[in-house]
Design an enzyme around this catalytic site. Sequence first.
Site, PDB file in Angstrom:
ATOM      1  N   ARG A   1     -40.039 -45.244 -36.496  1.00 44.48           N
ATOM      2  CA  ARG A   1     -38.732 -45.244 -35.935  1.00 44.48           C
ATOM      3  C   ARG A   1     -38.559 -46.836 -35.282  1.00 44.48           C
ATOM      4  NH1 ARG A   1     -39.223 -42.222 -29.956  1.00 44.48           N
ATOM      5  NH2 ARG A   1     -41.133 -43.374 -29.227  1.00 44.48           N
TER       6      ARG A   1
ATOM      7  N   ILE B   1     -33.432 -54.683 -27.520  1.00 44.34           N
ATOM      8  CA  ILE B   1     -33.120 -54.107 -28.484  1.00 44.34           C
ATOM      9  C   ILE B   1     -32.615 -52.677 -28.696  1.00 44.34           C
ATOM     10  CG2 ILE B   1     -33.985 -53.876 -30.986  1.00 44.34           C
ATOM     11  CD1 ILE B   1     -34.036 -56.835 -30.068  1.00 44.34           C
TER      12      ILE B   1
ATOM     13  N   TYR C   1     -46.695 -52.820 -18.765  1.00 41.41           N
ATOM     14  CA  TYR C   1     -46.096 -53.279 -20.015  1.00 41.41           C
ATOM     15  C   TYR C   1     -46.030 -54.727 -20.036  1.00 41.41           C
ATOM     16  CZ  TYR C   1     -42.629 -53.613 -23.898  1.00 41.41           C
ATOM     17  OH  TYR C   1     -41.857 -53.661 -25.238  1.00 41.41           O
TER      18      TYR C   1
ATOM     19  N   ASN D   1     -46.991 -53.422 -34.373  1.00 36.23           N
ATOM     20  CA  ASN D   1     -45.937 -53.028 -33.541  1.00 36.23           C
ATOM     21  C   ASN D   1     -46.276 -51.908 -32.692  1.00 36.23           C
ATOM     22  OD1 ASN D   1     -42.548 -52.946 -33.324  1.00 36.23           O
ATOM     23  ND2 ASN D   1     -43.381 -50.716 -34.325  1.00 36.23           N
TER      24      ASN D   1
ATOM     25  N   ALA E   1     -44.525 -47.205 -37.059  1.00 33.20           N
ATOM     26  CA  ALA E   1     -43.091 -47.736 -38.100  1.00 33.20           C
ATOM     27  C   ALA E   1     -42.276 -46.551 -38.368  1.00 33.20           C
ATOM     28  CB  ALA E   1     -43.946 -48.311 -39.487  1.00 33.20           C
TER      29      ALA E   1
ATOM     30  N   THR F   1     -49.460 -56.133 -20.692  1.00 35.07           N
ATOM     31  CA  THR F   1     -50.024 -56.071 -21.905  1.00 35.07           C
ATOM     32  C   THR F   1     -49.478 -56.924 -23.174  1.00 35.07           C
ATOM     33  OG1 THR F   1     -48.445 -54.256 -22.411  1.00 35.07           O
ATOM     34  CG2 THR F   1     -50.730 -53.663 -21.608  1.00 35.07           C
ATOM     35  N   LYS F   2     -48.168 -57.100 -22.859  1.00 37.36           N
ATOM     36  CA  LYS F   2     -47.366 -58.014 -23.831  1.00 37.36           C
ATOM     37  C   LYS F   2     -47.714 -59.495 -23.609  1.00 37.36           C
ATOM     38  CE  LYS F   2     -45.209 -54.722 -26.060  1.00 37.36           C
ATOM     39  NZ  LYS F   2     -45.661 -54.562 -27.630  1.00 37.36           N
TER      40      LYS F   2
ATOM     41  N   SER G   1     -43.019 -59.155 -26.418  1.00 38.06           N
ATOM     42  CA  SER G   1     -41.734 -58.855 -25.654  1.00 38.06           C
ATOM     43  C   SER G   1     -41.194 -60.269 -24.722  1.00 38.06           C
ATOM     44  CB  SER G   1     -41.855 -57.612 -24.707  1.00 38.06           C
ATOM     45  OG  SER G   1     -40.743 -57.664 -23.740  1.00 38.06           O
TER      46      SER G   1
END
Length: 244
Positions: free
Chosen positions: A12, A185, A152, A87, A10, A155-156, A139
């Site tokens: 950034r 994003i 990535y 997150n 958290a 894992t998501k 994601s």
Amino acid sequence: MRKSALVTGASRGIGQAVATVLAEEGWAVCINYLENRDAAEDLAGQLRCQGCAALALQADVADRRAVERMVRTAAEALGPVELLVNNAGISHQGLFQDMDDALWERMLAVNLTGPRNAVQAVLPHMLLQKRGTIVNISSIWGLRGGSCETAYACTKAALIALTRSLALELAPSGIRVNCVAPGCIETDMVRALGEETRAMLVEQTPLGRLGTPEDIAQAVAFLASERAAFITGQVLTADGGFIV
């Protein structure tokens, strides 16, 4: 009684925005960070100046013992964690055949084992009280796959399966588990791709812009609130229509 939330990663980006919005909505917020201590402490200080309860704590989410210590410290300072936002995550772009064992294992450790560690650390209190909320940040690549982002995306996708499975397992105890799947994003992760790729992503997004961390934070805040009291096991895709 004050409500306490833990947001991993958290300091950034999306995590910072989530912590800020939750604090504004009355949550006491534990801001987890790995290396960016100054940013995490600055955020906690800003929130306290606004009259919010906030604390910055360092822990590698891949380290079970470190996560357990963090959860205990957060509970002592802010009250037992009633909302967990998983997150923290890392990404990597490159060909699958070039990925070595160390990188593959680190991706799994942070992006999947990290949420496992955090959930197991906060669950005893939630189960005892028969209430609690967990929001995982996945994601769109976990929904559709991503070329040159295989680890990535894996894992998501696994985090989505974890969300749905835990939702079924924990519902009888009054604990809700949901997931937000962000699209493209405006974060350091996307900016690192370069301006040409960024422009291409904007063009591919039907709403004509990249999302902001605040867009995702509002989705998390909704799922954490009583407005979503009858919602569990769901994946809320916030991507401007990217994968419609």
